[in-house]
Design a protein around this motif. Structure first.
Motif, PDB file in Angstrom:
ATOM      1  N   PHE A   1       0.838  -1.202   0.000  1.00 29.89           N
ATOM      2  CA  PHE A   1       0.000   0.000   0.000  1.00 29.89           C
ATOM      3  C   PHE A   1       0.871   1.250   0.000  1.00 29.89           C
ATOM      4  O   PHE A   1       0.691   2.164  -0.819  1.00 29.89           O
ATOM      5  CB  PHE A   1      -0.932  -0.004   1.216  1.00 29.89           C
TER       6      PHE A   1
ATOM      7  N   TYR B   1       2.810   1.612  -3.221  1.00 23.92           N
ATOM      8  CA  TYR B   1       1.988   2.147  -4.320  1.00 23.92           C
ATOM      9  C   TYR B   1       2.060   3.674  -4.340  1.00 23.92           C
ATOM     10  O   TYR B   1       2.312   4.287  -5.386  1.00 23.92           O
ATOM     11  CB  TYR B   1       0.545   1.684  -4.161  1.00 23.92           C
TER      12      TYR B   1
ATOM     13  N   TRP C   1      -4.275  -2.567  -5.260  1.00 24.55           N
ATOM     14  CA  TRP C   1      -4.201  -1.115  -5.047  1.00 24.55           C
ATOM     15  C   TRP C   1      -4.394  -0.363  -6.361  1.00 24.55           C
ATOM     16  O   TRP C   1      -5.031   0.700  -6.381  1.00 24.55           O
ATOM     17  CB  TRP C   1      -2.873  -0.743  -4.397  1.00 24.55           C
TER      18      TRP C   1
END
Length: 341
Positions: A174, A177, A291
């Protein structure tokens, strides 16, 4: 009829040779893994996890020795494994190992130079200087400070180790990203551009990173430490991330099916991320595709022959200093001057 018989004979001779070659690759990987495991067992058994060093009348205790050694040896251990896996799938003739040893392109020579300098810790020292020492900040120290001020500290150590790995891997991806999207922004692109300058993929392309690229340290490593990831968990997450990083820059030409669409980014999805043609927006920033899907940057798959690289000219080859310095200058001057790329 004679021609047909000859064709069948030749084909019959080729298949056993290919099978023997793949069996040799598998055997080599098994032997390597066994030797690696034995070496690590010896280190863990013979070397204490805490060492006290004394010099010039001063003493310093170093703890977590095993974790530190595991972190240092991670790339050295994983890179051969990734090369073996790739060779097993695509064969020796098409493998990165053969290309890097016998016929490296100029772009691959840059990959090799960065890999060697990185393993020799030269780029680490250069990076700390270029980052003005900011990489010395400790996430664990920040976590301890937050706990002292608020009485709260994230702690998942009660979960089974495997569950911690899964949780922290997706936490990592996460933050990775958003770090990756930050790297593609106007201000940080000159440092990340060095990685995208590769014109050919090989396993070692994953190591092509500018030493001053510090965004990942602040947006990934610090949050993970603050959220309670232990050094052991962070090492295993790094092993997984590093392995996938090597494979998605390899000669593998697969989208990995539903795994590549939902669980882990595949080589073809990452090739689309590295595309040279920028007439369409860039996508596939996440190592975990979920994501990209949630935040609207999923772009589908790519043709294995899709051209990769950047518009900015690069020298390529073993002499990487001019490109590194140029990109570092573009990074700082970019806060004043807006460039087209």
């Amino acid at each position: 009829m004679a021609l047909a018989d000859t064709s069948m004979t030749l084909e019959g001779d080729t298949r056993p040779r290919a099978a023997v070659g793949r069996a040799a690759i598998v055997l080599g990987l098994v032997v390597y893994a066994a030797l690696l495991g034995a070496a690590w067992w010896a280190v863990a058994s013979l070397l204490p996890d805490q060492i006290t060093l004394q010099a010039f009348g001063e003493s310093k205790t170093v703890s977590g020795v095993h974790d530190r050694l595991a972190g240092v040896g991670m790339v050295a251990a994983i890179l051969p494994t990734a090369l073996w896996i790739e060779c097993l799938v695509v064969g020796w003739e098409k493998s990165s190992a053969r290309a890097l040893i016998f016929a490296p392109t100029m772009s691959m020579r840059t990959d090799l130079a960065v890999l060697v300098l990185g393993q020799a810790f030269v780029l680490e020292v250069v990076g700390k200087a270029m980052m003005l020492g900011l990489s010395m900040i400790s996430g664990m120290a920040i976590r301890d400070w937050i706990q002292a001020q608020t009485g709260f500290a994230a702690d998942l150590t009660s979960l089974p180790f495997a569950a911690q790995l899964v949780v922290y891997f997706y936490i990592y991806t996460f933050f990775d990203y958003w770090t990756h999207r930050l790297d593609h922004s106007r201000f940080f692109w000159p440092l990340h551009r060095f990685h995208h300058s590769a014109k050919d993929f090989c396993v070692a392309t994953s190591a092509r990173q500018h030493p001053a690229a510090f965004s990942a340290f602040f947006v990934i490593n610090l949050p993970l430490a603050i959220l309670g990831a232990t050094p052991s968990v962070m090492i295993f997450v790094s092993v997984l991330v590093t392995t996938v990083g090597f494979l998605i820059h390899s000669q593998l030409t697969s989208d990995w099916g539903w795994v590549g669409r939902w669980v882990l980014q595949s080589p073809l999805h990452h090739r689309l991320h590295h595309k040279l043609d920028m007439t369409e927006p860039t996508g596939h920033f996440a190592m975990a595709p979920i994501w990209d899907r949630l935040f609207g940057t999923w772009r589908g798959t790519a043709d294995p022959t899709l051209a990769i690289g950047v518009a900015q000219p690069y020298r390529h080859g073993f002499w990487i200093v001019p490109d590194l310095l140029r990109d570092y200058w573009h990074f700082w001057s970019g806060f004043v001057v807006k460039r087209a790329d």
